[in-house]
Motif scaffolding. Sequence first.
Motif, PDB file in Angstrom:
ATOM      1  N   ARG A  53       0.822  -1.201   0.000  1.00  0.00           N
ATOM      2  CA  ARG A  53       0.000   0.000   0.000  1.00  0.00           C
ATOM      3  C   ARG A  53       0.864   1.260   0.000  1.00  0.00           C
ATOM      4  O   ARG A  53       1.977   1.259   0.499  1.00  0.00           O
ATOM      5  CB  ARG A  53      -0.861  -0.022   1.270  1.00  0.00           C
ATOM      6  CG  ARG A  53      -2.154   0.655   1.169  1.00  0.00           C
ATOM      7  CD  ARG A  53      -3.068   0.441   2.376  1.00  0.00           C
ATOM      8  NE  ARG A  53      -2.501  -0.034   3.603  1.00  0.00           N
ATOM      9  CZ  ARG A  53      -1.925   0.736   4.521  1.00  0.00           C
ATOM     10  NH1 ARG A  53      -1.804   2.028   4.335  1.00  0.00           N
ATOM     11  NH2 ARG A  53      -1.444   0.215   5.635  1.00  0.00           N
ATOM     12  N   GLU A  54       0.351   2.324  -0.541  1.00  0.00           N
ATOM     13  CA  GLU A  54       1.048   3.606  -0.623  1.00  0.00           C
ATOM     14  C   GLU A  54       0.988   4.343   0.712  1.00  0.00           C
ATOM     15  O   GLU A  54      -0.022   4.302   1.419  1.00  0.00           O
ATOM     16  CB  GLU A  54       0.388   4.444  -1.717  1.00  0.00           C
ATOM     17  CG  GLU A  54       1.091   5.733  -2.023  1.00  0.00           C
ATOM     18  CD  GLU A  54       0.419   6.461  -3.172  1.00  0.00           C
ATOM     19  OE1 GLU A  54      -0.710   6.976  -2.970  1.00  0.00           O
ATOM     20  OE2 GLU A  54       1.011   6.494  -4.257  1.00  0.00           O
ATOM     21  N   VAL A  55       2.082   5.036   1.064  1.00  0.00           N
ATOM     22  CA  VAL A  55       2.119   5.907   2.236  1.00  0.00           C
ATOM     23  C   VAL A  55       2.506   7.310   1.773  1.00  0.00           C
ATOM     24  O   VAL A  55       3.030   7.495   0.678  1.00  0.00           O
ATOM     25  CB  VAL A  55       3.116   5.400   3.308  1.00  0.00           C
ATOM     26  CG1 VAL A  55       2.667   4.075   3.892  1.00  0.00           C
ATOM     27  CG2 VAL A  55       4.520   5.301   2.765  1.00  0.00           C
ATOM     28  N   THR A  56       2.267   8.295   2.638  1.00  0.00           N
ATOM     29  CA  THR A  56       2.595   9.682   2.316  1.00  0.00           C
ATOM     30  C   THR A  56       3.583  10.216   3.335  1.00  0.00           C
ATOM     31  O   THR A  56       3.347  10.143   4.544  1.00  0.00           O
ATOM     32  CB  THR A  56       1.325  10.557   2.328  1.00  0.00           C
ATOM     33  OG1 THR A  56       0.374   9.999   1.421  1.00  0.00           O
ATOM     34  CG2 THR A  56       1.643  11.979   1.902  1.00  0.00           C
ATOM     35  N   ALA A  57       4.685  10.769   2.847  1.00  0.00           N
ATOM     36  CA  ALA A  57       5.707  11.356   3.711  1.00  0.00           C
ATOM     37  C   ALA A  57       5.262  12.737   4.167  1.00  0.00           C
ATOM     38  O   ALA A  57       4.326  13.318   3.620  1.00  0.00           O
ATOM     39  CB  ALA A  57       7.022  11.454   2.947  1.00  0.00           C
ATOM     40  N   LEU A  58       5.953  13.257   5.167  1.00  0.00           N
ATOM     41  CA  LEU A  58       5.632  14.587   5.678  1.00  0.00           C
ATOM     42  C   LEU A  58       5.810  15.671   4.621  1.00  0.00           C
ATOM     43  O   LEU A  58       5.139  16.697   4.660  1.00  0.00           O
ATOM     44  CB  LEU A  58       6.515  14.913   6.891  1.00  0.00           C
ATOM     45  CG  LEU A  58       6.282  14.051   8.133  1.00  0.00           C
ATOM     46  CD1 LEU A  58       7.270  14.427   9.217  1.00  0.00           C
ATOM     47  CD2 LEU A  58       4.852  14.192   8.631  1.00  0.00           C
ATOM     48  N   CYS A  59       6.667  15.415   3.645  1.00  0.00           N
ATOM     49  CA  CYS A  59       6.890  16.401   2.575  1.00  0.00           C
ATOM     50  C   CYS A  59       5.838  16.307   1.475  1.00  0.00           C
ATOM     51  O   CYS A  59       5.801  17.122   0.570  1.00  0.00           O
ATOM     52  CB  CYS A  59       8.274  16.210   1.969  1.00  0.00           C
ATOM     53  SG  CYS A  59       8.467  14.671   1.045  1.00  0.00           S
ATOM     54  N   GLY A  60       4.976  15.272   1.546  1.00  0.00           N
ATOM     55  CA  GLY A  60       3.935  15.098   0.545  1.00  0.00           C
ATOM     56  C   GLY A  60       4.256  14.039  -0.498  1.00  0.00           C
ATOM     57  O   GLY A  60       3.403  13.681  -1.298  1.00  0.00           O
ATOM     58  N   TYR A  61       5.486  13.524  -0.506  1.00  0.00           N
ATOM     59  CA  TYR A  61       5.875  12.492  -1.465  1.00  0.00           C
ATOM     60  C   TYR A  61       5.135  11.194  -1.142  1.00  0.00           C
ATOM     61  O   TYR A  61       5.063  10.781   0.009  1.00  0.00           O
ATOM     62  CB  TYR A  61       7.392  12.281  -1.395  1.00  0.00           C
ATOM     63  CG  TYR A  61       7.909  11.209  -2.322  1.00  0.00           C
ATOM     64  CD1 TYR A  61       7.883  11.380  -3.699  1.00  0.00           C
ATOM     65  CD2 TYR A  61       8.447  10.032  -1.822  1.00  0.00           C
ATOM     66  CE1 TYR A  61       8.367  10.407  -4.554  1.00  0.00           C
ATOM     67  CE2 TYR A  61       8.939   9.059  -2.659  1.00  0.00           C
ATOM     68  CZ  TYR A  61       8.897   9.252  -4.028  1.00  0.00           C
ATOM     69  OH  TYR A  61       9.379   8.285  -4.864  1.00  0.00           O
ATOM     70  N   LYS A  62       4.562  10.563  -2.167  1.00  0.00           N
ATOM     71  CA  LYS A  62       3.822   9.317  -1.987  1.00  0.00           C
ATOM     72  C   LYS A  62       4.564   8.186  -2.692  1.00  0.00           C
ATOM     73  O   LYS A  62       5.038   8.355  -3.812  1.00  0.00           O
ATOM     74  CB  LYS A  62       2.412   9.437  -2.556  1.00  0.00           C
ATOM     75  CG  LYS A  62       1.560  10.438  -1.817  1.00  0.00           C
ATOM     76  CD  LYS A  62       0.177  10.513  -2.382  1.00  0.00           C
ATOM     77  CE  LYS A  62      -0.622  11.559  -1.598  1.00  0.00           C
ATOM     78  NZ  LYS A  62      -2.021  11.516  -1.918  1.00  0.00           N
ATOM     79  N   TRP A  63       4.658   7.042  -2.023  1.00  0.00           N
ATOM     80  CA  TRP A  63       5.321   5.877  -2.597  1.00  0.00           C
ATOM     81  C   TRP A  63       4.882   4.612  -1.874  1.00  0.00           C
ATOM     82  O   TRP A  63       4.270   4.665  -0.820  1.00  0.00           O
ATOM     83  CB  TRP A  63       6.833   6.043  -2.527  1.00  0.00           C
ATOM     84  CG  TRP A  63       7.453   5.683  -1.214  1.00  0.00           C
ATOM     85  CD1 TRP A  63       8.152   4.552  -0.923  1.00  0.00           C
ATOM     86  CD2 TRP A  63       7.430   6.426   0.001  1.00  0.00           C
ATOM     87  NE1 TRP A  63       8.564   4.553   0.382  1.00  0.00           N
ATOM     88  CE2 TRP A  63       8.122   5.706   0.974  1.00  0.00           C
ATOM     89  CE3 TRP A  63       6.869   7.654   0.371  1.00  0.00           C
ATOM     90  CZ2 TRP A  63       8.282   6.143   2.280  1.00  0.00           C
ATOM     91  CZ3 TRP A  63       7.025   8.093   1.674  1.00  0.00           C
ATOM     92  CH2 TRP A  63       7.727   7.347   2.605  1.00  0.00           C
ATOM     93  N   ILE A  64       5.201   3.488  -2.472  1.00  0.00           N
ATOM     94  CA  ILE A  64       4.923   2.191  -1.862  1.00  0.00           C
ATOM     95  C   ILE A  64       6.239   1.687  -1.290  1.00  0.00           C
ATOM     96  O   ILE A  64       7.169   1.375  -2.035  1.00  0.00           O
ATOM     97  CB  ILE A  64       4.356   1.194  -2.887  1.00  0.00           C
ATOM     98  CG1 ILE A  64       3.029   1.713  -3.435  1.00  0.00           C
ATOM     99  CG2 ILE A  64       4.181  -0.191  -2.260  1.00  0.00           C
ATOM    100  CD1 ILE A  64       2.457   0.889  -4.576  1.00  0.00           C
TER     101      ILE A  64
END
Length: 87
Positions: A53-64
């Motif tokens: 599943r995808e997560v979102t970093a504090l900077c807004g970058y999304k990745w699996i």
Amino acid sequence: MTRTTLSTETLTETLTETEPDTNLDAASPGDCAHIVDQRDPANDVATAIIEGREVTALCGYKWIPYREPNGRPVCEACVEAYGRINA
């Protein structure tokens, strides 16, 4: 009749042991370690790795996520955001 002679050259390559490249381009979001706010259940990294599943970093970058970010520089935008959250 013409006779053709084939010659085989042996190429010798010297291999040296090198350390992994940790000087990656920190400006590229995929080349750095990101900080995730795990207070949000949608950003649970361990579960996201298992489920793909995808997560979102504090900077807004999304990745699996699929592995530990060992040896990668930490995203500066995430560090700044983390500082604002904990201030």
